[in-house]
Motif scaffolding. Structure first.
Motif, PDB file in Angstrom:
ATOM      1  N   ASP A 122       0.819  -1.210   0.000  1.00 23.52           N
ATOM      2  CA  ASP A 122       0.000   0.000   0.000  1.00 23.52           C
ATOM      3  C   ASP A 122       0.854   1.262   0.000  1.00 23.52           C
ATOM      4  OD1 ASP A 122      -2.124  -1.682   0.044  1.00 23.52           O
ATOM      5  OD2 ASP A 122      -2.730  -1.257   2.117  1.00 23.52           O
ATOM      6  N   ILE A 123       1.985   1.230   0.707  1.00 20.24           N
ATOM      7  CA  ILE A 123       2.855   2.411   0.744  1.00 20.24           C
ATOM      8  C   ILE A 123       3.456   2.682  -0.632  1.00 20.24           C
ATOM      9  CG2 ILE A 123       5.087   3.236   1.621  1.00 20.24           C
ATOM     10  CD1 ILE A 123       4.260   2.041   4.351  1.00 20.24           C
ATOM     11  N   THR A 124       3.872   1.621  -1.336  1.00 25.38           N
ATOM     12  CA  THR A 124       4.414   1.846  -2.687  1.00 25.38           C
ATOM     13  C   THR A 124       3.336   2.425  -3.606  1.00 25.38           C
ATOM     14  OG1 THR A 124       3.930  -0.440  -3.356  1.00 25.38           O
ATOM     15  CG2 THR A 124       6.117   0.012  -2.451  1.00 25.38           C
ATOM     16  N   ASN A 125       2.092   1.936  -3.498  1.00 28.68           N
ATOM     17  CA  ASN A 125       1.001   2.501  -4.303  1.00 28.68           C
ATOM     18  C   ASN A 125       0.671   3.925  -3.870  1.00 28.68           C
ATOM     19  OD1 ASN A 125       0.650   0.225  -5.917  1.00 28.68           O
ATOM     20  ND2 ASN A 125      -0.799  -0.724  -4.491  1.00 28.68           N
ATOM     21  N   TYR A 126       0.713   4.147  -2.569  1.00 28.45           N
ATOM     22  CA  TYR A 126       0.400   5.468  -2.020  1.00 28.45           C
ATOM     23  C   TYR A 126       1.388   6.509  -2.552  1.00 28.45           C
ATOM     24  CZ  TYR A 126      -0.668   8.972   1.608  1.00 28.45           C
ATOM     25  OH  TYR A 126      -1.029  10.109   2.283  1.00 28.45           O
ATOM     26  N   VAL A 127       2.674   6.185  -2.506  1.00 26.53           N
ATOM     27  CA  VAL A 127       3.703   7.125  -2.975  1.00 26.53           C
ATOM     28  C   VAL A 127       3.606   7.322  -4.492  1.00 26.53           C
ATOM     29  CG1 VAL A 127       6.192   7.536  -3.171  1.00 26.53           C
ATOM     30  CG2 VAL A 127       5.230   6.601  -1.051  1.00 26.53           C
ATOM     31  N   MET A 128       3.282   6.255  -5.212  1.00 24.72           N
ATOM     32  CA  MET A 128       3.116   6.399  -6.663  1.00 24.72           C
ATOM     33  C   MET A 128       1.972   7.357  -6.985  1.00 24.72           C
ATOM     34  SD  MET A 128       2.360   3.475  -9.564  1.00 24.72           S
ATOM     35  CE  MET A 128       0.850   2.945  -8.760  1.00 24.72           C
ATOM     36  N   MET A 129       0.836   7.196  -6.305  1.00 21.16           N
ATOM     37  CA  MET A 129      -0.295   8.083  -6.544  1.00 21.16           C
ATOM     38  C   MET A 129      -0.020   9.500  -6.055  1.00 21.16           C
ATOM     39  SD  MET A 129      -2.472   6.474  -8.211  1.00 21.16           S
ATOM     40  CE  MET A 129      -2.886   4.798  -8.682  1.00 21.16           C
ATOM     41  N   GLU A 130       0.863   9.619  -5.095  1.00 26.44           N
ATOM     42  CA  GLU A 130       1.202  10.930  -4.546  1.00 26.44           C
ATOM     43  C   GLU A 130       2.178  11.682  -5.439  1.00 26.44           C
ATOM     44  OE1 GLU A 130       2.160  12.251  -0.074  1.00 26.44           O
ATOM     45  OE2 GLU A 130       3.729  11.012  -0.975  1.00 26.44           O
ATOM     46  N   THR A 131       3.234  11.005  -5.874  1.00 34.23           N
ATOM     47  CA  THR A 131       4.311  11.665  -6.619  1.00 34.23           C
ATOM     48  C   THR A 131       4.256  11.427  -8.118  1.00 34.23           C
ATOM     49  OG1 THR A 131       5.809   9.770  -6.388  1.00 34.23           O
ATOM     50  CG2 THR A 131       5.810  11.413  -4.613  1.00 34.23           C
ATOM     51  N   GLY A 132       3.543  10.367  -8.553  1.00 37.99           N
ATOM     52  CA  GLY A 132       3.552   9.992  -9.961  1.00 37.99           C
ATOM     53  C   GLY A 132       4.733   9.116 -10.327  1.00 37.99           C
ATOM     54  N   GLN A 133       5.585   8.767  -9.336  1.00 37.50           N
ATOM     55  CA  GLN A 133       6.764   7.929  -9.563  1.00 37.50           C
ATOM     56  C   GLN A 133       6.490   6.517  -9.057  1.00 37.50           C
ATOM     57  OE1 GLN A 133      10.028   8.242 -10.928  1.00 37.50           O
ATOM     58  NE2 GLN A 133      10.046   6.059 -10.462  1.00 37.50           N
ATOM     59  N   PRO A 134       6.454   5.506  -9.947  1.00 37.00           N
ATOM     60  CA  PRO A 134       6.224   4.123  -9.503  1.00 37.00           C
ATOM     61  C   PRO A 134       7.399   3.577  -8.685  1.00 37.00           C
ATOM     62  CG  PRO A 134       5.717   4.393 -11.839  1.00 37.00           C
ATOM     63  CD  PRO A 134       6.456   5.621 -11.413  1.00 37.00           C
ATOM     64  N   LEU A 135       7.104   2.683  -7.759  1.00 34.97           N
ATOM     65  CA  LEU A 135       8.102   1.976  -6.964  1.00 34.97           C
ATOM     66  C   LEU A 135       7.716   0.498  -6.911  1.00 34.97           C
ATOM     67  CD1 LEU A 135       7.068   4.738  -5.170  1.00 34.97           C
ATOM     68  CD2 LEU A 135       9.278   4.279  -4.102  1.00 34.97           C
ATOM     69  N   HIS A 136       8.666  -0.336  -6.466  1.00 35.11           N
ATOM     70  CA  HIS A 136       8.350  -1.761  -6.305  1.00 35.11           C
ATOM     71  C   HIS A 136       9.128  -2.302  -5.116  1.00 35.11           C
ATOM     72  CE1 HIS A 136       6.795  -5.638  -7.529  1.00 35.11           C
ATOM     73  NE2 HIS A 136       7.990  -6.160  -7.312  1.00 35.11           N
ATOM     74  N   ALA A 137       8.452  -3.099  -4.304  1.00 38.37           N
ATOM     75  CA  ALA A 137       9.075  -3.716  -3.128  1.00 38.37           C
ATOM     76  C   ALA A 137       9.235  -5.215  -3.352  1.00 38.37           C
ATOM     77  CB  ALA A 137       8.219  -3.460  -1.887  1.00 38.37           C
ATOM     78  N   PHE A 138      10.480  -5.702  -3.181  1.00 37.93           N
ATOM     79  CA  PHE A 138      10.777  -7.127  -3.288  1.00 37.93           C
ATOM     80  C   PHE A 138      10.994  -7.705  -1.889  1.00 37.93           C
ATOM     81  CE2 PHE A 138      12.447  -5.197  -7.180  1.00 37.93           C
ATOM     82  CZ  PHE A 138      11.946  -6.025  -8.169  1.00 37.93           C
ATOM     83  N   ASP A 139      10.701  -8.973  -1.744  1.00 42.52           N
ATOM     84  CA  ASP A 139      11.108  -9.704  -0.543  1.00 42.52           C
ATOM     85  C   ASP A 139      12.599  -9.988  -0.688  1.00 42.52           C
ATOM     86  OD1 ASP A 139      11.691 -11.618   1.420  1.00 42.52           O
ATOM     87  OD2 ASP A 139       9.639 -12.365   1.414  1.00 42.52           O
ATOM     88  N   LEU A 140      13.409  -9.286   0.085  1.00 42.50           N
ATOM     89  CA  LEU A 140      14.864  -9.362  -0.070  1.00 42.50           C
ATOM     90  C   LEU A 140      15.389 -10.788   0.067  1.00 42.50           C
ATOM     91  CD1 LEU A 140      17.613  -7.895  -0.310  1.00 42.50           C
ATOM     92  CD2 LEU A 140      17.566  -7.627   2.179  1.00 42.50           C
ATOM     93  N   ASP A 141      14.806 -11.549   0.967  1.00 38.78           N
ATOM     94  CA  ASP A 141      15.319 -12.899   1.228  1.00 38.78           C
ATOM     95  C   ASP A 141      15.022 -13.879   0.105  1.00 38.78           C
ATOM     96  OD1 ASP A 141      16.271 -12.062   3.733  1.00 38.78           O
ATOM     97  OD2 ASP A 141      14.266 -12.308   4.606  1.00 38.78           O
ATOM     98  N   LYS A 142      14.189 -13.505  -0.857  1.00 33.78           N
ATOM     99  CA  LYS A 142      13.872 -14.380  -1.985  1.00 33.78           C
ATOM    100  C   LYS A 142      14.672 -14.036  -3.244  1.00 33.78           C
ATOM    101  CE  LYS A 142       9.179 -15.284  -0.333  1.00 33.78           C
ATOM    102  NZ  LYS A 142       7.720 -15.143  -0.615  1.00 33.78           N
ATOM    103  N   ILE A 143      15.603 -13.095  -3.119  1.00 36.65           N
ATOM    104  CA  ILE A 143      16.454 -12.709  -4.250  1.00 36.65           C
ATOM    105  C   ILE A 143      17.754 -13.493  -4.157  1.00 36.65           C
ATOM    106  CG2 ILE A 143      17.751 -10.821  -5.295  1.00 36.65           C
ATOM    107  CD1 ILE A 143      15.533  -8.953  -4.490  1.00 36.65           C
ATOM    108  N   SER A 144      18.041 -14.286  -5.167  1.00 39.17           N
ATOM    109  CA  SER A 144      19.189 -15.199  -5.152  1.00 39.17           C
ATOM    110  C   SER A 144      20.508 -14.448  -5.134  1.00 39.17           C
ATOM    111  CB  SER A 144      19.137 -16.124  -6.371  1.00 39.17           C
ATOM    112  OG  SER A 144      17.947 -16.883  -6.371  1.00 39.17           O
ATOM    113  N   ASP A 145      21.406 -14.909  -4.287  1.00 33.62           N
ATOM    114  CA  ASP A 145      22.795 -14.423  -4.229  1.00 33.62           C
ATOM    115  C   ASP A 145      22.890 -12.925  -3.961  1.00 33.62           C
ATOM    116  OD1 ASP A 145      23.685 -17.008  -4.740  1.00 33.62           O
ATOM    117  OD2 ASP A 145      23.613 -16.686  -6.914  1.00 33.62           O
ATOM    118  N   ARG A 146      21.824 -12.347  -3.400  1.00 33.60           N
ATOM    119  CA  ARG A 146      21.830 -10.922  -3.028  1.00 33.60           C
ATOM    120  C   ARG A 146      22.341 -10.044  -4.169  1.00 33.60           C
ATOM    121  NH1 ARG A 146      21.329  -9.897   2.205  1.00 33.60           N
ATOM    122  NH2 ARG A 146      22.680  -8.063   2.128  1.00 33.60           N
ATOM    123  N   THR A 147      21.853 -10.356  -5.374  1.00 34.08           N
ATOM    124  CA  THR A 147      22.296  -9.652  -6.589  1.00 34.08           C
ATOM    125  C   THR A 147      21.089  -9.216  -7.403  1.00 34.08           C
ATOM    126  OG1 THR A 147      24.328 -10.950  -6.691  1.00 34.08           O
ATOM    127  CG2 THR A 147      23.636  -9.836  -8.717  1.00 34.08           C
TER     128      THR A 147
END
Length: 684
Positions: A155-180
């Motif tokens: 909701d915060i990423t959507n909230y900021v996008m609707m507020e600023t017009g700049q899209p964002l995306h949140a990933f689950d850090l622990d599901k990203i392989s090799d921290r890359t």
């Protein structure tokens, strides 16, 4: 669903899209006392048309029409800037996270392999977050805009996008392989399951966000379901980036995927707004998700934004608007719109354009901004502007008359392509002996040349009709042909006809057109040879006042058509030049005419034009009209000779002609034909 309409701005047409705005949310950034209806009127007067107002609980949802050149208005802050400028109130931007010098990110790496497609990429690690429902005020504002609340992080990423017009995306850090994280092109054969659960194949021209093993998001469009934030998520990788609009648009269209993010990236986001949006989201996540930040934001930027400077001339402003607006008022309006004003000694105003106004790059754009904020209604109209219909040009009149005449006698108009292939069939050129004009960068290799003649395309249309069961056609086309010139191709407008009829019928059609266009000059028909297009000795060049009007002939049997149509191509520009649309009244004679039909034997090489010229050259009295109607070659005619039959019409306006007068005129004509052409009257 997005509604679409059109708006014209500075001589350019733009698509309109409706975006939803929360009335209460807007008041957080601009302190105004206007009702929702009054606010809608103010925005509409300033060029942001409010199409609808809907009550939502204790709030109002305003549907605002935003043109495609104003992506800065796809966020609440963008609309707030407009409201601030219109009602002359201060703009209060939301607070952002004040980043301190945390330690450098350890053990996490970001590679941007395509800096042209992703010129700015930031990644912030937020640890120990608690995924839970977002605060009530965030949920209410998202619901007002038609978005479904999910959890506090999403909701915060959507909230900021609707507020600023700049899209964002949140990933689950622990599901990203090799921290890359790699910003790269997709590899052929790769696939991704989006957060919607749909499997999509990826191709090399698509930009993706990937870890060390697989894509985790389609850049600017949608994330991977495997790395989405869930109830078990504790660490977040927050992405905020700038993606190239055309690349996002192509990928979205190819995959059939669209999102609020792609909608904004396709129109262009603020190149300087990435850090602001990222830090705004970080602050909210710290406040409402108990997030902790121990590491510095990774910020990769391939190029710096170049600020635009525009010089505004007060004199030009007055001339365009028709009203003098003082320098102080002008500067005040520009400052209210967040432009930086720099005064000069010359009297001109230098203006630095903010990064979020990518639509402003010319002086006339600044003038338009001043006019709409000053108020179009405040610019008086001193004189009325009458609307007058313009008359048709001589060329338009001639072309319309040609169409009416041909359709009236049973012809059908066709439209063919001006770009043709390089086959020998398309090498036909009746108007020039130069080579055809080739296209340097054709869209298709098989279509690489500009046509030099209309007839090959009509013959192709004839073949198409034959293949579909229509053996006989009567078609025409009025279009341009392109001839080789010194610097650029020379354009000539031609009329081309193809009819399953005989030579003389099509010749009569030409004479009908000349009559309808008011051309009194007589055409001269001379033998013409064009192997491969016309039958040998069955074609003619048409001369009008000594100039080539066109070519006519029966189609060559080499064309392989079931029938043998007659072909014609004439110069419309010459027809227009010679046409006369002035109508003159001529009184009809009350007395009967006298008709004499004659057949004379002349040399085979003698053309009808020479016979006609000889007859008119006698200037016999009362000769009203000459009509050719037959030509004959047979046993009764000597070798090397032919019989030409024609009709003479005599008529007087003041009396009835006597037979003796008509006979004397006929004898004078026969004597002239005998003396000049060696013609003899045929008696059998």
């Amino acid at each position: 669903m997005i509604s679409v309409s059109f708006t014209r701005t500075t001589s350019v047409f733009y698509l309109n899209f409706k975006v939803k705005i929360s009335y209460n949310w807007l008041k957080e950034y601009v302190d105004f006392g206007l009702s929702a209806v009054e606010l809608a009127e103010k925005l509409t007067d300033a060029g942001l048309v409010v199409a609808d107002i809907k009550p939502v609980d204790d709030d109002f949802c305003l549907e605002v029409e935003v043109t495609s050149n104003r992506p800065d208005c796809l966020g609440i802050i963008g609309i707030a800037r407009e409201v601030s400028a219109v009602i002359e109130r201060d703009l209060c931007l939301p607070e952002i996270h004040d980043e301190v010098m945390y330690k450098e990110t350890e053990g996490f790496t970001v590679f941007v392999e395509e800096p042209l497609l992703c010129p700015h990429y930031t990644a912030t690690i937020i640890r120990n977050v608690k995924v839970k429902p977002s605060p009530e005020f965030i949920q209410k504002r998202l619901l007002c805009l038609g978005l479904r609340p999910v959890n506090n992080i999403v909701d915060i990423t959507n909230y900021v996008m609707m507020e600023t017009g700049q899209p964002l995306h949140a990933f689950d850090l622990d599901k990203i392989s090799d921290r890359t994280v790699k910003v790269r092109r997709a590899r052929d054969g790769e696939e991704i399951v989006t957060i919607q659960g749909a499997l999509r194949p990826l191709f090399h021209d698509m930009l993706v966000i990937a870890d060390s093993k697989k894509p985790v998001a389609i850049a600017g469009i949608m994330g991977n379901k495997e790395t989405e934030v869930s109830a078990s998520t504790t660490n977040i990788l927050l992405e905020c980036a700038l993606f190239e609009p055309r690349q996002v648009r192509r990928t979205s269209k190819a995959l059939g995927l669209a999102s609020d993010s792609s909608y904004r990236f396709e129109r262009g986001t603020d190149p300087e707004g990435v850090i602001f949006a990222s830090q705004r989201a970080v602050k909210l996540m710290r406040s409402y998700a108990d997030g902790m930040i121990f590491e510095k934001t990774i910020d990769i930027k391939s190029r710096e934004y170049e600020k635009k400077m525009i010089t505004l001339r007060p004199g030009r402003l007055t001339k365009v608007l028709g009203r003098e607006i003082t320098r102080d008022v002008t500067c005040n309006i520009l400052k209210r719109l967040q432009f930086t004003v720099i005064h000069t000694l010359s009297g001109d105003i230098n203006v630095e354009v903010p990064s979020f106004r990518g639509d402003v790059y010319r002086e006339i754009d600044l003038i338009e901004e001043i006019a709409r904020i000053y108020g179009y209604n405040n610019i008086p109209t001193k004189t009325s502007i009458p609307v007058r219909g313009s008359g048709k040009s001589k060329y338009e009149m001639a072309e319309d008359l040609i169409r009416q005449s041909l359709t009236g006698i049973g012809f059908f108009e066709v439209k063919t392509y001006s770009i043709v292939d390089a086959s020998p069939f398309q090498l036909v050129n009746l108007w020039s002996d130069k080579e055809p004009v080739d296209i340097a960068n054709p869209l298709r290799l098989e279509e690489c040349r500009l046509r030099t003649c209309l007839l090959p395309n009509l013959i192709t249309a004839k073949r198409y009709n034959i293949n579909h069961g229509t053996d006989k056609v009567r078609i025409f086309e009025i279009a341009r042909v392109y001839l080789a010139g010194e610097a650029a191709p020379l354009e000539k407008t031609c009329l081309s006809m193809l009819a399953d009829t005989d030579f003389y019928s099509l010749k009569g059609t030409v004479e009908l057109l000349l009559h309808q266009l008011g051309i009194s000059s007589k055409c001269v028909w001379t033998p013409f040879c064009k192997p491969g297009l016309f039958r040998e000795e069955r074609a003619a060049r048409i001369l009008l006042d000594g100039r080539v009007l066109g070519y006519i002939g029966e189609a060559s049997r080499d064309l392989g058509l079931k029938t043998e149509p007659c072909l014609l191509e004439i110069d419309v520009e010459l027809l227009t030049e010679k046409s006369n649309f002035t109508k003159e009244y001529h009184a009809l004679s009350q007395y009967p005419s006298v008709i004499r039909d004659l057949a004379v034997i002349v040399d085979e090489r003698a053309a009808w034009a020479s016979v006609e010229q000889c007859i008119t050259g006698t200037h016999v009295p009362f000769l009203k009209e000459i009509q050719f109607f037959d030509i004959y070659r047979g046993k009764q005619i000597p070798a090397g000779k032919k019989s030409v039959a024609f009709s003479l019409c005599f008529q007087a306006h003041d009396r009835t002609l006597r037979g003796e007068e008509a006979d004397a005129a006929v004898q004078a004509i026969l004597d002239a034909l005998r003396n000049k052409l060696g013609a003899e009257l045929r008696t059998s």
